[in-house]
Design a protein around this motif. Structure first.
Motif, PDB file in Angstrom:
ATOM      1  N   SER A  25       6.189   5.616   4.515  1.00  0.00           N
ATOM      2  CA  SER A  25       6.635   6.011   6.026  1.00  0.00           C
ATOM      3  C   SER A  25       5.622   5.144   6.797  1.00  0.00           C
ATOM      4  CB  SER A  25       6.305   7.506   5.986  1.00  0.00           C
ATOM      5  OG  SER A  25       6.219   7.694   7.388  1.00  0.00           O
ATOM      6  N   ILE A  26       4.206   4.958   6.396  1.00  0.00           N
ATOM      7  CA  ILE A  26       3.204   4.061   7.183  1.00  0.00           C
ATOM      8  C   ILE A  26       3.890   2.646   7.217  1.00  0.00           C
ATOM      9  CG2 ILE A  26       1.134   3.293   7.021  1.00  0.00           C
ATOM     10  CD1 ILE A  26       0.139   5.954   5.708  1.00  0.00           C
ATOM     11  N   ARG A  27       4.267   2.220   5.939  1.00  0.00           N
ATOM     12  CA  ARG A  27       4.705   0.830   6.059  1.00  0.00           C
ATOM     13  C   ARG A  27       5.979   0.585   7.043  1.00  0.00           C
ATOM     14  NH1 ARG A  27       2.829   0.971  -0.209  1.00  0.00           N
ATOM     15  NH2 ARG A  27       0.713   0.113   0.165  1.00  0.00           N
ATOM     16  N   ASN A  28       6.993   1.481   6.599  1.00  0.00           N
ATOM     17  CA  ASN A  28       8.197   1.657   7.612  1.00  0.00           C
ATOM     18  C   ASN A  28       7.767   1.549   9.174  1.00  0.00           C
ATOM     19  OD1 ASN A  28       9.809   1.332   5.261  1.00  0.00           O
ATOM     20  ND2 ASN A  28      10.088   3.599   5.204  1.00  0.00           N
ATOM     21  N   ARG A  29       6.892   2.338   9.372  1.00  0.00           N
ATOM     22  CA  ARG A  29       6.444   2.439  10.800  1.00  0.00           C
ATOM     23  C   ARG A  29       5.746   1.024  11.293  1.00  0.00           C
ATOM     24  NH1 ARG A  29       3.206   7.133  10.328  1.00  0.00           N
ATOM     25  NH2 ARG A  29       1.225   5.633  10.430  1.00  0.00           N
ATOM     26  N   VAL A  30       5.131   0.477  10.450  1.00  0.00           N
ATOM     27  CA  VAL A  30       4.292  -0.933  10.696  1.00  0.00           C
ATOM     28  C   VAL A  30       5.645  -2.094  10.896  1.00  0.00           C
ATOM     29  CG1 VAL A  30       3.259  -2.960   9.816  1.00  0.00           C
ATOM     30  CG2 VAL A  30       2.423  -0.371   9.583  1.00  0.00           C
ATOM     31  N   GLU A  31       6.594  -1.864  10.143  1.00  0.00           N
ATOM     32  CA  GLU A  31       7.782  -2.976  10.148  1.00  0.00           C
ATOM     33  C   GLU A  31       8.393  -2.758  11.236  1.00  0.00           C
ATOM     34  OE1 GLU A  31      10.329  -2.981   6.468  1.00  0.00           O
ATOM     35  OE2 GLU A  31       8.544  -3.022   5.189  1.00  0.00           O
ATOM     36  N   SER A  56      -3.802  -1.786  13.146  1.00  0.00           N
ATOM     37  CA  SER A  56      -5.300  -1.292  12.768  1.00  0.00           C
ATOM     38  C   SER A  56      -5.054   0.250  12.261  1.00  0.00           C
ATOM     39  CB  SER A  56      -5.911  -1.494  13.823  1.00  0.00           C
ATOM     40  OG  SER A  56      -7.298  -0.964  13.477  1.00  0.00           O
ATOM     41  N   THR A  57      -4.333   0.997  13.100  1.00  0.00           N
ATOM     42  CA  THR A  57      -4.229   2.680  12.752  1.00  0.00           C
ATOM     43  C   THR A  57      -3.457   2.717  11.405  1.00  0.00           C
ATOM     44  OG1 THR A  57      -4.165   3.081  15.041  1.00  0.00           O
ATOM     45  CG2 THR A  57      -3.305   4.665  13.791  1.00  0.00           C
ATOM     46  N   SER A  58      -2.534   1.904  11.089  1.00  0.00           N
ATOM     47  CA  SER A  58      -1.973   2.005  10.011  1.00  0.00           C
ATOM     48  C   SER A  58      -2.755   1.660   8.674  1.00  0.00           C
ATOM     49  CB  SER A  58      -0.500   1.267  10.124  1.00  0.00           C
ATOM     50  OG  SER A  58       0.406   1.605  10.969  1.00  0.00           O
ATOM     51  N   MET A  59      -3.513   0.497   9.167  1.00  0.00           N
ATOM     52  CA  MET A  59      -4.257   0.269   7.819  1.00  0.00           C
ATOM     53  C   MET A  59      -5.276   1.241   7.580  1.00  0.00           C
ATOM     54  SD  MET A  59      -3.662  -2.644   6.557  1.00  0.00           S
ATOM     55  CE  MET A  59      -5.367  -3.183   5.766  1.00  0.00           C
ATOM     56  N   ASN A  60      -5.946   2.100   8.766  1.00  0.00           N
ATOM     57  CA  ASN A  60      -6.824   3.099   8.138  1.00  0.00           C
ATOM     58  C   ASN A  60      -6.290   4.092   7.548  1.00  0.00           C
ATOM     59  OD1 ASN A  60      -8.807   1.583   9.426  1.00  0.00           O
ATOM     60  ND2 ASN A  60      -8.914   2.480  11.442  1.00  0.00           N
ATOM     61  N   GLU A  61      -4.968   4.325   7.999  1.00  0.00           N
ATOM     62  CA  GLU A  61      -4.182   5.447   7.401  1.00  0.00           C
ATOM     63  C   GLU A  61      -3.662   5.034   5.757  1.00  0.00           C
ATOM     64  OE1 GLU A  61      -0.628   8.147   8.758  1.00  0.00           O
ATOM     65  OE2 GLU A  61      -0.929   6.644   9.909  1.00  0.00           O
ATOM     66  N   THR A  62      -3.546   3.930   5.668  1.00  0.00           N
ATOM     67  CA  THR A  62      -3.143   3.294   4.170  1.00  0.00           C
ATOM     68  C   THR A  62      -4.087   3.502   3.532  1.00  0.00           C
ATOM     69  OG1 THR A  62      -1.150   1.774   5.340  1.00  0.00           O
ATOM     70  CG2 THR A  62      -2.023   1.446   3.039  1.00  0.00           C
ATOM     71  N   ASN A  63      -5.455   2.716   3.958  1.00  0.00           N
ATOM     72  CA  ASN A  63      -6.588   2.871   2.933  1.00  0.00           C
ATOM     73  C   ASN A  63      -7.097   4.386   2.670  1.00  0.00           C
ATOM     74  OD1 ASN A  63      -6.741   0.126   3.248  1.00  0.00           O
ATOM     75  ND2 ASN A  63      -8.228  -0.022   4.699  1.00  0.00           N
ATOM     76  N   SER A  64      -6.966   5.275   3.882  1.00  0.00           N
ATOM     77  CA  SER A  64      -7.324   6.733   3.408  1.00  0.00           C
ATOM     78  C   SER A  64      -6.408   7.381   2.652  1.00  0.00           C
ATOM     79  CB  SER A  64      -7.095   7.341   4.640  1.00  0.00           C
ATOM     80  OG  SER A  64      -7.406   8.844   4.810  1.00  0.00           O
ATOM     81  N   THR A  65      -4.923   7.039   2.395  1.00  0.00           N
ATOM     82  CA  THR A  65      -3.947   7.675   1.464  1.00  0.00           C
ATOM     83  C   THR A  65      -4.217   7.094   0.340  1.00  0.00           C
ATOM     84  OG1 THR A  65      -2.509   7.667   3.376  1.00  0.00           O
ATOM     85  CG2 THR A  65      -1.547   7.828   1.089  1.00  0.00           C
ATOM     86  N   LEU A  66      -4.498   5.697   0.209  1.00  0.00           N
ATOM     87  CA  LEU A  66      -4.970   5.073  -1.255  1.00  0.00           C
ATOM     88  C   LEU A  66      -6.161   5.836  -1.526  1.00  0.00           C
ATOM     89  CD1 LEU A  66      -4.302   1.364  -0.202  1.00  0.00           C
ATOM     90  CD2 LEU A  66      -2.899   2.924  -1.746  1.00  0.00           C
ATOM     91  N   GLU A  67      -6.937   5.986  -1.123  1.00  0.00           N
ATOM     92  CA  GLU A  67      -8.195   6.852  -1.423  1.00  0.00           C
ATOM     93  C   GLU A  67      -7.779   8.138  -2.023  1.00  0.00           C
ATOM     94  OE1 GLU A  67     -11.054   6.486   1.848  1.00  0.00           O
ATOM     95  OE2 GLU A  67     -11.671   4.564   1.312  1.00  0.00           O
TER      96      GLU A  67
END
Length: 136
Positions: A25-31, A56-67
């Motif tokens: 969902s995050i990646r789709n939103r960025v695209e 930037s917001t998506s990167m933070n959200e992505t990193n948090s989800t990966l963690e």
């Protein structure tokens, strides 16, 4: 006890699936955001700023989800380790480390170091149990 482990593993896998959906969902939103910013506009600076903020917001959200995924993989690895399924445990520990690296953790971060120590101890325990099994 085995039933409790099975249930825990089932729930951990469900949680991993939910986090995979969240990442998608995050990646789709960025695209979508980056595609819409490429449209012609009188005020290109505002669109570029919006894209940068979204990214930037998506990167933070992505990193948090990966963690979060990394933590779940470590939990699965711990359960496999308790069951003495060392191969599966090792796979999940490695996956956990890879997720942390993908989330931009440096290779010498405390989390990665901790997981590496756990893997080394587990490998030593596995070798020791194998040698004891051969001695019998």
């Amino acid at each position: 006890s085995h039933q409790q482990y099975d249930r825990a593993m089932m729930h951990l896998r469900e949680a991993l699936d939910i986090l995979d959906d969240k990442l998608e969902s995050i990646r789709n939103r960025v695209e979508i955001s980056s595609q819409s910013s490429h449209g012609k506009s009188m005020n290109m600076n505002m669109k570029n700023m919006s894209t940068i903020t979204t990214t930037s917001t998506s990167m933070n959200e992505t990193n948090s989800t990966l963690e979060q995924k990394s933590a779940l993989c470590a939990c699965l690895a711990n359960i496999y380790k308790l069951r003495q399924c060392y191969k599966e445990a090792m796979e999940y520990y490695l996956q956990s480390i890879n997720l942390l690296v993908e989330a931009n953790h440096p290779g010498d971060s405390p989390r990665i170091s901790m997981l590496m120590r756990i893997m080394k101890r587990m490998e030593s325990a596995r070798k020791q149990s194998q040698s004891q099994g051969q001695m019998r």
